[in-house]
Structures are given as C-alpha cells and as structure tokens.
Design a protein around this motif. Structure first.
Motif, PDB file in Angstrom:
ATOM      1  N   ASN A 176      56.940  82.769  56.866  1.00  0.00           N
ATOM      2  CA  ASN A 176      57.960  82.502  57.889  1.00  0.00           C
ATOM      3  C   ASN A 176      58.404  81.051  57.824  1.00  0.00           C
ATOM      4  O   ASN A 176      57.594  80.127  57.703  1.00  0.00           O
ATOM      5  CB  ASN A 176      57.401  82.820  59.274  1.00  0.00           C
ATOM      6  N   ALA A 179      62.361  78.754  62.778  1.00  0.00           N
ATOM      7  CA  ALA A 179      63.770  78.636  63.169  1.00  0.00           C
ATOM      8  C   ALA A 179      64.048  77.329  63.900  1.00  0.00           C
ATOM      9  O   ALA A 179      65.193  76.859  63.943  1.00  0.00           O
ATOM     10  CB  ALA A 179      64.160  79.825  64.039  1.00  0.00           C
ATOM     11  N   LYS A 218      65.124  72.295  55.323  1.00  0.00           N
ATOM     12  CA  LYS A 218      66.074  72.802  56.319  1.00  0.00           C
ATOM     13  C   LYS A 218      67.396  72.052  56.141  1.00  0.00           C
ATOM     14  O   LYS A 218      67.454  70.812  56.237  1.00  0.00           O
ATOM     15  CB  LYS A 218      65.524  72.566  57.728  1.00  0.00           C
ATOM     16  N   TRP A 225      68.261  77.332  54.534  1.00  0.00           N
ATOM     17  CA  TRP A 225      67.245  76.554  53.826  1.00  0.00           C
ATOM     18  C   TRP A 225      67.634  76.463  52.353  1.00  0.00           C
ATOM     19  O   TRP A 225      68.173  77.400  51.774  1.00  0.00           O
ATOM     20  CB  TRP A 225      65.870  77.221  53.939  1.00  0.00           C
ATOM     21  N   PHE A 248      69.208  83.012  57.335  1.00  0.00           N
ATOM     22  CA  PHE A 248      68.717  83.984  58.313  1.00  0.00           C
ATOM     23  C   PHE A 248      69.773  84.221  59.371  1.00  0.00           C
ATOM     24  O   PHE A 248      70.553  83.321  59.720  1.00  0.00           O
ATOM     25  CB  PHE A 248      67.426  83.481  58.980  1.00  0.00           C
ATOM     26  N   GLY A 252      66.478  86.376  62.954  1.00  0.00           N
ATOM     27  CA  GLY A 252      65.435  85.855  62.079  1.00  0.00           C
ATOM     28  C   GLY A 252      65.259  86.616  60.786  1.00  0.00           C
ATOM     29  O   GLY A 252      64.292  86.377  60.049  1.00  0.00           O
ATOM     30  N   GLY A 290      62.713  84.202  59.443  1.00  0.00           N
ATOM     31  CA  GLY A 290      63.127  82.940  60.059  1.00  0.00           C
ATOM     32  C   GLY A 290      62.947  82.957  61.554  1.00  0.00           C
ATOM     33  O   GLY A 290      63.872  82.608  62.303  1.00  0.00           O
ATOM     34  N   SER A 298      56.003  76.005  59.578  1.00  0.00           N
ATOM     35  CA  SER A 298      56.400  77.076  58.675  1.00  0.00           C
ATOM     36  C   SER A 298      55.253  77.341  57.704  1.00  0.00           C
ATOM     37  O   SER A 298      54.493  76.438  57.354  1.00  0.00           O
ATOM     38  CB  SER A 298      57.666  76.693  57.905  1.00  0.00           C
TER      39      SER A 298
END
Length: 428
Positions: A176, A179, A218, A225, A248, A252, A290, A298
């Motif tokens: 993951n 976000a 990011k 990304w 995303f 997500g 995401g 992350s």
C-alpha cells in the motif's frame, strides 16, 4: 473297492492342499504387502443309482438317487483387502491407501506390487529391494511440468544433480502507498516529502544475484506516484525503469491508466542484458493499493519473482499423488517426477511371481494406468508401508478346521478298510 475310500482319499488330498495355503499365509504374516489366500471346496461328480421320475398313474414322483464321488478344490482366491500401515518415516517408503498397485520393471517386463519399500541406488534410480525400477513420469527439465499422458519410464533422481539458473523476467509487487503521503520535492536540499524504497533481488543469465532498489516518489499531481530512480549495483549499463505513473482513484484502487507494468532494462557484466523488447524485467504493480494509512507509512515489497541462481539437489519429498518434489540448495523447490499406479477390474486374477510381485493374466483385465487418487486408484501415503493382511486368529481357526477335516477323511479310509477286511473274513 469301496467308493467311500476314494472319497476319503480326495478329502485327504485337498485338505492337505488347504493346509499348504494356510501354512504359506502364516509364513508371510510379516511380509510387506502380502495378500492372504483362501481355499474353497466343491463336490465332485456323483454316480446315479436311479434317476428321477415324474408323478403318473396315480403314483407320486421319485427323487434321483446319487452317490457322491468325493470333493475337489473349487478355487484358491487371493484376498486383496487393505493391510494395516506401518509408519517408517523413510521418505522413499510408500503405501497405497486404497486400490491400485505400484509398477516396477527391469526394462523388458512389467510387474505390479503393493510393497512400497523402495530406495535409490548408486545411479539415482528408484528401485524395489530386488532391483526393479519403480515406474512413473519424469518432469520436464526446464519447466518442471509432468505429462501424465506420455510414456512411463523408470524414475531416476540423482542426488546432487544441478539445476541451471533462471534469469529474472517477471516481478510482482504487493503493498500500500499511503494516500496521505507528502509530495516529494527533490529541488531542495535535503529533499522533502515521501519516497518509498522497494528492495529487489534479480538474477542474470549466469545466476548472479543483483540487489536493486526502486524509489517510488509521491508526485505533485494528486494521487500519482513515479519511479524516479533505481540504484546501480555495478552494471555495465546502468539499470533504468520505465512506465508509470502509478495512479489511484478516489477509492484507493489503481486506475486503468495507472496500473500498467514497470519495465527495468540494463546490462549486468558478463551476462545477457535485460534489453527492452527482448528480455526486460517486467514489474507487475496491479496488486498495489492507495489507501490512507493510520501509521502514515507506505509499505511495498516483493511478492514474487521468477529468477534464481544455480543449485544442487539437497533433498526431496513425496506427496499423496506420488509427485516427487526436489529441494535445491538455492531454496528452489521443483517437481522432478511422479509415481505411477495401476488398477485392474479383477485384481484377484493377477498371478504371483514371487518377490512380492504380480503379473497380469487373461482374467485380471488390462492394467489401468494413471495417477494416485484418480480412476479408482488409491492415494499414496509416503513414509509408510503396507503390512500383510493375514489375520492369525482366522488362520489358526482355519487350521483347526482343516486338521479336523483331514482326520475325518482319514477315518473314512480306516473304516472302509475294516469293512473290506470283514468282507474278506467271510471266506474263512
């Protein structure tokens, strides 16, 4: 001479045969995979003294009058009931749990057996104690696939055999990307924002392992990304990555525009290059998410990759379908072979040929060859052997009955002889 004497002789002869079978059963009470035999009797032809007559003329009918001429053997049956199991813990010991027979052979002849006390010889052949090769299917050297529709052969697995290296072609990532991560900015010193390193290990065509680290940053565009850089582990042509951005949606999940794979190219020294369009490394990112993270971190890591270094066979295991899986020094496990089982419409029709082996006969039917657990063939229990199905209590009871039958028939001969002696004495 009296018919009863010859009846007694037939009884003696055939009860002796039954005792021979019982004795053989008891002798094999501890023989691996042995199946007990059973003798049944039937009467012989009878001599007609008077035939049957039907009712007529106001009189009833009469039954035939016959005198039997003794008895003979009706059948000698092999009872293929399941024997009890003995756990040995030895990898190459196998037991058929259910119907079915292992197939063994010497190159020219094929035999069938329930005795699974197998072992490897000096050449890596899986053999029975008498040196017959256990039959099955060998796996494809490169893919490890087993074609169970192909021809069967002896199973050969030399310990210490080498496995050639496989260069990395496909990588899958899982994890993951937060976000709420801060946008990465490398225009300032030191850079600010969030960058997520992903550690990988790839293998070239010679089996050399190379550590690579992808950096996911990011981007200023919300929800996107980028793979901004990749560490150079000392390749002749520095590795580079293309593809992206990773996008995303509001839930997500990856969008159709941002779920495409990443592609790594480059050239390690003294090995085939990972060249775009020929053999690049494809990185599957379809399992990334995401979502917002409570920890604010992350976490992306390697899910799988198809490359490996060279290795040698260190050990093996066998599952209930008879598949032999090898364990190699490079950590790889690979299918090497699969043991074949055979079944028959009439197993009792098989002929014993010694050394715990059977051959097919005209009444056994053709061998139905296949894998364990299919077509009515039982499963294979590794690390166990099947014991004899001889029940000593049953055999001793049959022995007593047979002994009494033998004694009774011998008495028939003795009494018949005394009657003949009385007949001779009438002359005096």
């Amino acid at each position: 001479m009296m018919r009863s004497m010859f009846s007694g002789v037939s009884g003696l002869r055939n009860h002796q045969l039954r005792m021979d079978v019982i004795g053989n059963n008891i002798a094999n009470v501890n023989t691996i995979g042995y199946k007990r035999a059973r003798v049944t009797f039937q009467d012989m032809l009878s001599q007609n003294i008077r035939g049957a007559s039907s009712p007529q003329g106001g009189k009833g009918g009469t039954n035939p009058q016959q005198i039997g001429l003794g008895m003979t053997v009706n059948s000698i049956d092999i009872l293929h009931t399941q024997g009890s199991s003995e756990t040995t813990g030895k990898v190459t010991d196998m037991m058929v749990d259910g119907d079915g027979f292992f197939m063994v052979g010497d190159g020219n002849n094929t035999f069938y057996t329930r005795a699974g006390n197998f072992d490897f010889d000096s050449a890596g052949n899986l053999i029975s104690p008498s040196g017959l090769m256990v039959k099955g299917w060998m796996a494809d050297d490169s893919s490890g696939d087993i074609d169970t529709t192909g021809a069967i052969s002896g199973i050969q697995i030399p310990k210490g055999q080498a496995i050639q290296p496989q260069e990395t072609q496909n990588i899958s990532l899982v994890g993951n990307l937060d976000a709420n991560a801060v946008t990465y900015d490398d225009t300032v010193t030191p850079p600010t924002g969030t960058t997520v390193p992903v550690s990988l290990t790839v293998y070239d065509s010679l089996g050399n392992s190379w550590p690579l680290t992808l950096h996911l940053d990011k981007d200023s565009a919300s929800g996107q990304w980028l793979v901004t850089r990749i560490d150079n582990p000392g390749w002749t042509t520095a590795p580079s990555v293309s593809g992206g951005p990773i996008i995303f949606d509001s839930t997500g999940k990856l969008t159709a525009a941002g779920d495409g794979p990443l592609v790594i190219t480059g050239a390690p020294p003294n090995a085939n290059a990972f060249v775009a369009g020929t053999n690049p490394i494809t990185v599957d990112i379809s399992s990334l998410t995401g979502y917002a993270s409570d920890s604010g971190e992350s976490n992306v890591e390697l899910n799988s990759q198809d490359g490996y270094s060279s290795g040698v066979l260190n050990g093996y295991s066998i599952d209930k379908t008879g598949i032999v899986t090898g364990r190699f020094s490079n950590g790889l496990t690979k299918q090497l072979a699969q043991v074949t089982l055979a079944n028959f419409n009439n197993p009792a029709g098989l002929m014993k040929v010694g050394e715990n082996n059977y051959v097919s006969s005209n009444n056994s039917g053709q061998a139905q060859i296949g894998t364990a657990g299919s077509g009515g063939r039982g499963d294979i229990s590794p690390g166990k052997i099947e014991m004899s199905n001889v029940d000593l209590s049953q055999e001793f009871t049959d022995m007593i009955v047979t002994q009494r039958g033998f004694q009774a028939n011998s008495r028939i001969i003795t009494v018949s002889d005394e009657m003949l002696q009385e007949l001779v004495n009438l002359k005096r």
